[in-house]
Design a protein around this motif. Structure first.
Motif, PDB file in Angstrom:
ATOM      1  N   GLY A 181       0.833  -1.493  -0.076  1.00  0.00           N
ATOM      2  CA  GLY A 181      -0.217  -0.151   0.221  1.00  0.00           C
ATOM      3  C   GLY A 181       0.535   0.894   0.280  1.00  0.00           C
ATOM      4  O   GLY A 181       0.399   2.672   0.093  1.00  0.00           O
ATOM      5  N   LEU A 182       2.004   1.329   0.456  1.00  0.00           N
ATOM      6  CA  LEU A 182       2.825   2.035   0.042  1.00  0.00           C
ATOM      7  C   LEU A 182       3.601   2.631  -0.983  1.00  0.00           C
ATOM      8  O   LEU A 182       4.588   2.774  -0.954  1.00  0.00           O
ATOM      9  N   GLU A 196      12.175   2.181   1.428  1.00  0.00           N
ATOM     10  CA  GLU A 196      11.517   2.590   2.206  1.00  0.00           C
ATOM     11  C   GLU A 196      10.872   1.982   2.561  1.00  0.00           C
ATOM     12  O   GLU A 196      10.669   2.237   4.190  1.00  0.00           O
ATOM     13  N   ARG A 197       9.672   1.397   1.492  1.00  0.00           N
ATOM     14  CA  ARG A 197       8.500   0.536   2.082  1.00  0.00           C
ATOM     15  C   ARG A 197       8.812  -0.269   3.289  1.00  0.00           C
ATOM     16  O   ARG A 197       7.931  -0.740   3.568  1.00  0.00           O
ATOM     17  N   GLU A 198       9.857  -1.019   2.711  1.00  0.00           N
ATOM     18  CA  GLU A 198      10.365  -2.190   3.236  1.00  0.00           C
ATOM     19  C   GLU A 198      10.789  -1.959   4.718  1.00  0.00           C
ATOM     20  O   GLU A 198      10.495  -2.331   6.091  1.00  0.00           O
ATOM     21  N   ALA A 199      11.497  -1.325   5.331  1.00  0.00           N
ATOM     22  CA  ALA A 199      12.211  -0.445   6.643  1.00  0.00           C
ATOM     23  C   ALA A 199      10.404  -0.022   7.398  1.00  0.00           C
ATOM     24  O   ALA A 199      10.705   0.037   8.269  1.00  0.00           O
ATOM     25  N   ILE A 200       9.259   0.718   6.847  1.00  0.00           N
ATOM     26  CA  ILE A 200       8.756   1.249   7.641  1.00  0.00           C
ATOM     27  C   ILE A 200       7.075  -0.070   7.738  1.00  0.00           C
ATOM     28  O   ILE A 200       7.284  -0.375   9.085  1.00  0.00           O
ATOM     29  N   ALA A 201       7.289  -0.996   6.528  1.00  0.00           N
ATOM     30  CA  ALA A 201       6.423  -2.319   7.452  1.00  0.00           C
ATOM     31  C   ALA A 201       7.048  -3.555   8.171  1.00  0.00           C
ATOM     32  O   ALA A 201       6.486  -3.701   8.807  1.00  0.00           O
ATOM     33  N   LEU A 202       8.827  -3.361   8.257  1.00  0.00           N
ATOM     34  CA  LEU A 202       9.518  -4.678   8.589  1.00  0.00           C
ATOM     35  C   LEU A 202       9.715  -3.647  10.477  1.00  0.00           C
ATOM     36  O   LEU A 202       9.586  -4.321  11.001  1.00  0.00           O
ATOM     37  N   GLU A 249       6.011   9.953   5.927  1.00  0.00           N
ATOM     38  CA  GLU A 249       4.864   8.466   6.218  1.00  0.00           C
ATOM     39  C   GLU A 249       5.479   7.574   7.594  1.00  0.00           C
ATOM     40  O   GLU A 249       4.224   6.721   8.171  1.00  0.00           O
ATOM     41  N   ALA A 250       6.008   7.391   7.248  1.00  0.00           N
ATOM     42  CA  ALA A 250       6.721   6.392   9.050  1.00  0.00           C
ATOM     43  C   ALA A 250       6.488   7.776  10.613  1.00  0.00           C
ATOM     44  O   ALA A 250       5.625   6.586  11.330  1.00  0.00           O
ATOM     45  N   LEU A 251       6.334   9.040  10.587  1.00  0.00           N
ATOM     46  CA  LEU A 251       5.381   9.727  11.541  1.00  0.00           C
ATOM     47  C   LEU A 251       4.396   9.156  11.721  1.00  0.00           C
ATOM     48  O   LEU A 251       3.587   9.462  12.506  1.00  0.00           O
ATOM     49  N   ARG A 289       2.542   6.913  11.293  1.00  0.00           N
ATOM     50  CA  ARG A 289       2.431   5.132  10.891  1.00  0.00           C
ATOM     51  C   ARG A 289       3.408   5.493  12.246  1.00  0.00           C
ATOM     52  O   ARG A 289       3.250   4.328  13.197  1.00  0.00           O
ATOM     53  N   GLY A 290       3.113   6.135  13.455  1.00  0.00           N
ATOM     54  CA  GLY A 290       3.428   6.088  14.777  1.00  0.00           C
ATOM     55  C   GLY A 290       5.282   6.083  15.006  1.00  0.00           C
ATOM     56  O   GLY A 290       5.570   5.358  15.615  1.00  0.00           O
ATOM     57  N   LEU A 291       5.829   5.703  14.290  1.00  0.00           N
ATOM     58  CA  LEU A 291       7.309   5.088  14.326  1.00  0.00           C
ATOM     59  C   LEU A 291       7.861   7.130  14.380  1.00  0.00           C
ATOM     60  O   LEU A 291       7.594   8.015  14.047  1.00  0.00           O
ATOM     61  N   LYS A 292       9.299   6.530  14.494  1.00  0.00           N
ATOM     62  CA  LYS A 292      10.712   7.652  15.005  1.00  0.00           C
ATOM     63  C   LYS A 292      11.640   7.523  14.152  1.00  0.00           C
ATOM     64  O   LYS A 292      12.152   7.324  13.982  1.00  0.00           O
ATOM     65  N   PRO A 293      11.200   8.736  13.008  1.00  0.00           N
ATOM     66  CA  PRO A 293      11.816   8.667  12.013  1.00  0.00           C
ATOM     67  C   PRO A 293      13.675   9.674  12.241  1.00  0.00           C
ATOM     68  O   PRO A 293      12.944  10.243  12.738  1.00  0.00           O
ATOM     69  N   ARG A 294      14.388   9.103  11.731  1.00  0.00           N
ATOM     70  CA  ARG A 294      15.623  10.158  12.316  1.00  0.00           C
ATOM     71  C   ARG A 294      16.469   9.921  10.530  1.00  0.00           C
ATOM     72  O   ARG A 294      16.614   9.043   9.667  1.00  0.00           O
ATOM     73  N   TRP A 295      16.691  11.146  10.689  1.00  0.00           N
ATOM     74  CA  TRP A 295      17.486  11.650   9.299  1.00  0.00           C
ATOM     75  C   TRP A 295      19.646  11.274   9.884  1.00  0.00           C
ATOM     76  O   TRP A 295      19.540  10.975  11.149  1.00  0.00           O
TER      77      TRP A 295
END
Length: 161
Positions: free
Chosen positions: A67-68, A75-81, A100-102, A104-110
């Motif tokens: 769906g991403l 990037e899709r796999e990183a979020i799904a994983l 997108e990660a944000l 989904r409740g994730l904490k993305p890091r640059w």
């Protein structure tokens, strides 16, 4: 950039989605005459076991992955994983994937945030931070001039504390 060990020091274990690993190892698979410098440390980290290559497996995560479509496969796999495994932190340097990660409740890091975290924990000093960031930019990491300037200012302030 020679700082892969910072990920181990900060997070203990690192999961790399299969698509990202394939992209990173493309020079090996294609038998390039000269391999990029990052290949050997990645292979060593994987052999040591703290860097693991993982596939998205659960039906729910696979559905999310499909769906991403507005993101690249890695990037899709990183979020799904991350969602599948209950992992909060996701490394991304793509604005759309970050947002997108944000959502989904994730904490993305640059990349700059990871370096700053290493600086704050005493794993780097400000000069190493700046040198690493500059090397990353010269190696192809895209960072706007404003973000680069702000990152250097933050590093200097963090070091002064």
């Amino acid at each position: 950039m020679g700082k892969l060990d910072l990920l181990k020091a900060l997070y203990g274990e690192v999961l790399v989605p299969e698509a990202v690993w394939r992209e990173l190892m493309r020079p090996v698979a294609e038998a390039w005459e000269e391999l990029p410098r990052y290949v050997t440390p990645l292979l060593k980290a994987r052999a040591e076991g703290w860097l693991r290559v993982e596939a998205v497996r659960s039906p729910k995560a696979l559905e999310l992955l499909n769906g991403l479509k507005h993101l690249d496969l890695g990037e899709r796999e990183a979020i799904a994983l991350a969602i599948e495994r209950g992992i909060q932190v996701v490394l991304t340097n793509d604005k759309v994937a970050h947002d997108e990660a944000l959502t989904r409740g994730l904490k993305p890091r640059w990349f700059t945030q990871i370096l700053l975290e290493a600086l704050e924990k005493g794993l780097l000093d400000a000069d190493e931070y700046v040198q690493t960031l500059v090397r990353a930019v010269r190696s192809g990491l895209w960072v706007s001039k404003e973000v680069l300037k702000r990152a250097v200012e933050l590093a200097r302030r963090a070091q002064a504390r």
